[in-house]
Write a protein that holds these residues in place. Sequence first.
Motif, PDB file in Angstrom:
ATOM      1  N   ALA A 151       0.835  -1.201   0.000  1.00 55.72           N
ATOM      2  CA  ALA A 151       0.000   0.000   0.000  1.00 55.72           C
ATOM      3  C   ALA A 151       0.867   1.248   0.000  1.00 55.72           C
ATOM      4  O   ALA A 151       1.985   1.242   0.525  1.00 55.72           O
ATOM      5  CB  ALA A 151      -0.929   0.017   1.213  1.00 55.72           C
ATOM      6  N   VAL A 152       0.347   2.308  -0.621  1.00 52.46           N
ATOM      7  CA  VAL A 152       0.914   3.643  -0.453  1.00 52.46           C
ATOM      8  C   VAL A 152       0.245   4.253   0.767  1.00 52.46           C
ATOM      9  O   VAL A 152      -0.983   4.242   0.877  1.00 52.46           O
ATOM     10  CB  VAL A 152       0.645   4.526  -1.694  1.00 52.46           C
ATOM     11  CG1 VAL A 152       1.005   5.982  -1.412  1.00 52.46           C
ATOM     12  CG2 VAL A 152       1.414   4.006  -2.897  1.00 52.46           C
ATOM     13  N   VAL A 153       1.026   4.757   1.704  1.00 50.53           N
ATOM     14  CA  VAL A 153       0.465   5.362   2.907  1.00 50.53           C
ATOM     15  C   VAL A 153       0.940   6.803   3.009  1.00 50.53           C
ATOM     16  O   VAL A 153       1.973   7.174   2.464  1.00 50.53           O
ATOM     17  CB  VAL A 153       0.864   4.585   4.179  1.00 50.53           C
ATOM     18  CG1 VAL A 153       0.369   3.150   4.103  1.00 50.53           C
ATOM     19  CG2 VAL A 153       2.385   4.612   4.390  1.00 50.53           C
ATOM     20  N   GLY A 154       0.169   7.627   3.708  1.00 54.90           N
ATOM     21  CA  GLY A 154       0.568   9.009   3.878  1.00 54.90           C
ATOM     22  C   GLY A 154      -0.551   9.841   4.457  1.00 54.90           C
ATOM     23  O   GLY A 154      -1.689   9.377   4.601  1.00 54.90           O
ATOM     24  N   ALA A 155      -0.206  11.099   4.788  1.00 54.42           N
ATOM     25  CA  ALA A 155      -1.157  12.003   5.425  1.00 54.42           C
ATOM     26  C   ALA A 155      -1.546  13.149   4.513  1.00 54.42           C
ATOM     27  O   ALA A 155      -2.070  14.159   4.981  1.00 54.42           O
ATOM     28  CB  ALA A 155      -0.556  12.548   6.725  1.00 54.42           C
ATOM     29  N   TYR A 222       1.047   8.677  10.538  1.00 59.93           N
ATOM     30  CA  TYR A 222       2.070   8.559   9.502  1.00 59.93           C
ATOM     31  C   TYR A 222       3.460   8.775  10.097  1.00 59.93           C
ATOM     32  O   TYR A 222       4.417   8.079   9.729  1.00 59.93           O
ATOM     33  CB  TYR A 222       1.797   9.558   8.384  1.00 59.93           C
ATOM     34  CG  TYR A 222       2.754   9.442   7.219  1.00 59.93           C
ATOM     35  CD1 TYR A 222       3.083   8.201   6.680  1.00 59.93           C
ATOM     36  CD2 TYR A 222       3.328  10.575   6.652  1.00 59.93           C
ATOM     37  CE1 TYR A 222       3.965   8.098   5.611  1.00 59.93           C
ATOM     38  CE2 TYR A 222       4.202  10.478   5.575  1.00 59.93           C
ATOM     39  CZ  TYR A 222       4.517   9.234   5.069  1.00 59.93           C
ATOM     40  OH  TYR A 222       5.390   9.138   4.011  1.00 59.93           O
ATOM     41  N   ALA A 223       3.581   9.703  11.023  1.00 58.56           N
ATOM     42  CA  ALA A 223       4.863   9.897  11.714  1.00 58.56           C
ATOM     43  C   ALA A 223       5.270   8.608  12.422  1.00 58.56           C
ATOM     44  O   ALA A 223       6.456   8.227  12.416  1.00 58.56           O
ATOM     45  CB  ALA A 223       4.765  11.049  12.701  1.00 58.56           C
ATOM     46  N   ALA A 237       8.551  13.359  12.270  1.00 62.86           N
ATOM     47  CA  ALA A 237       7.548  14.404  12.461  1.00 62.86           C
ATOM     48  C   ALA A 237       7.622  15.445  11.348  1.00 62.86           C
ATOM     49  O   ALA A 237       6.593  15.929  10.859  1.00 62.86           O
ATOM     50  CB  ALA A 237       7.733  15.070  13.826  1.00 62.86           C
ATOM     51  N   VAL A 238       8.846  15.798  10.944  1.00 66.66           N
ATOM     52  CA  VAL A 238       9.019  16.779   9.869  1.00 66.66           C
ATOM     53  C   VAL A 238       8.428  16.250   8.565  1.00 66.66           C
ATOM     54  O   VAL A 238       7.673  16.949   7.878  1.00 66.66           O
ATOM     55  CB  VAL A 238      10.507  17.130   9.682  1.00 66.66           C
ATOM     56  CG1 VAL A 238      10.723  17.898   8.379  1.00 66.66           C
ATOM     57  CG2 VAL A 238      11.005  17.950  10.863  1.00 66.66           C
ATOM     58  N   TYR A 239       8.752  15.006   8.222  1.00 63.45           N
ATOM     59  CA  TYR A 239       8.265  14.449   6.959  1.00 63.45           C
ATOM     60  C   TYR A 239       6.751  14.248   6.978  1.00 63.45           C
ATOM     61  O   TYR A 239       6.081  14.462   5.961  1.00 63.45           O
ATOM     62  CB  TYR A 239       8.985  13.134   6.645  1.00 63.45           C
ATOM     63  CG  TYR A 239      10.335  13.344   6.021  1.00 63.45           C
ATOM     64  CD1 TYR A 239      10.477  13.513   4.652  1.00 63.45           C
ATOM     65  CD2 TYR A 239      11.483  13.407   6.802  1.00 63.45           C
ATOM     66  CE1 TYR A 239      11.705  13.733   4.066  1.00 63.45           C
ATOM     67  CE2 TYR A 239      12.732  13.629   6.237  1.00 63.45           C
ATOM     68  CZ  TYR A 239      12.831  13.787   4.862  1.00 63.45           C
ATOM     69  OH  TYR A 239      14.056  14.023   4.293  1.00 63.45           O
ATOM     70  N   ALA A 240       6.212  13.860   8.112  1.00 64.91           N
ATOM     71  CA  ALA A 240       4.752  13.745   8.211  1.00 64.91           C
ATOM     72  C   ALA A 240       4.110  15.115   8.069  1.00 64.91           C
ATOM     73  O   ALA A 240       3.026  15.251   7.483  1.00 64.91           O
ATOM     74  CB  ALA A 240       4.367  13.112   9.544  1.00 64.91           C
TER      75      ALA A 240
END
Length: 281
Positions: A151-155, A222-223, A237-240
């Motif tokens: 799966a592709v995951v993200g916020a 996501y973090a 945290a930065v990337y999320a």
Amino acid sequence: MIAVTGATGQLGGLILAGLKAKGVPAVALARDPAKAEGLGTEARAFDYDRPETLAPALAGVETLMLVSGSELGQRERQHKAVIAAAKAAGVTRIVYTSLLRADTSPISLAPEHVATEAALKASGLAYTILRNGWYTENYLPAAQSALQHGAVVGAAGEGRIASAARADYAAAAVAVLTGAGHDGATYELAGDDAWTLADLAAEVSRQTGRAIPFVPMTEAAYAGVLEQAGFPAPVAAVYAGFDAAAAEGALFDDGGDLSRLIGRPTTPLSEVLAASLPQTA
């Protein structure tokens, strides 16, 4: 003469290659000049954290391509030192890679770019600001991870991401460095075709023949996923946060500055993915 900072980095290297292809002499500026030996041009020591190396390395340089540094939290100080050294060395023009809509962006990277833009404008030097959007290559790890985990995951939710290939942004820099009429300009650079993380999942599915869904997450969740993948908590945290900002539209722009500068359409998502993903038979 043109000098390019971050010459051993991916963007800096592409800019140098583009200048070389046009027959334009350029100097590679790098923290470790030995690493720039394969670039086919003169390399000079240029360490943002060693101010004494900056002005001497800029001797004879008229235009400085200032590729923004990679050390978050240090860039305002570093960039201001470079601008001061450039002025002292007699550089007359600086081209700078900033962030898409830096002055209004919710992305945590924005304040350092805004401060650098202000320093450029106050320097008295001619300048051009290239506000780069996201590189499509930033999403290749996510695509590879999707094949591993299904799966592709993200916020980013349904946020539209107007990314472009790193080579597109390099081509824009070369166009500005070698062209006329760009002094005082600020360009918002983004890809022609915006996409969502669901679109990314669909394209990965199409190219690999696998059913890869997009699984939306909260920023905090996501973090947590990124931490489990090995990122230190502050970095995760930065990337999320980047993803959460994308959900608010921070990575979308449809002004077309990038394709106008490079004189062609920007590289589509499908093409960047095709260069790195296993293709279905």
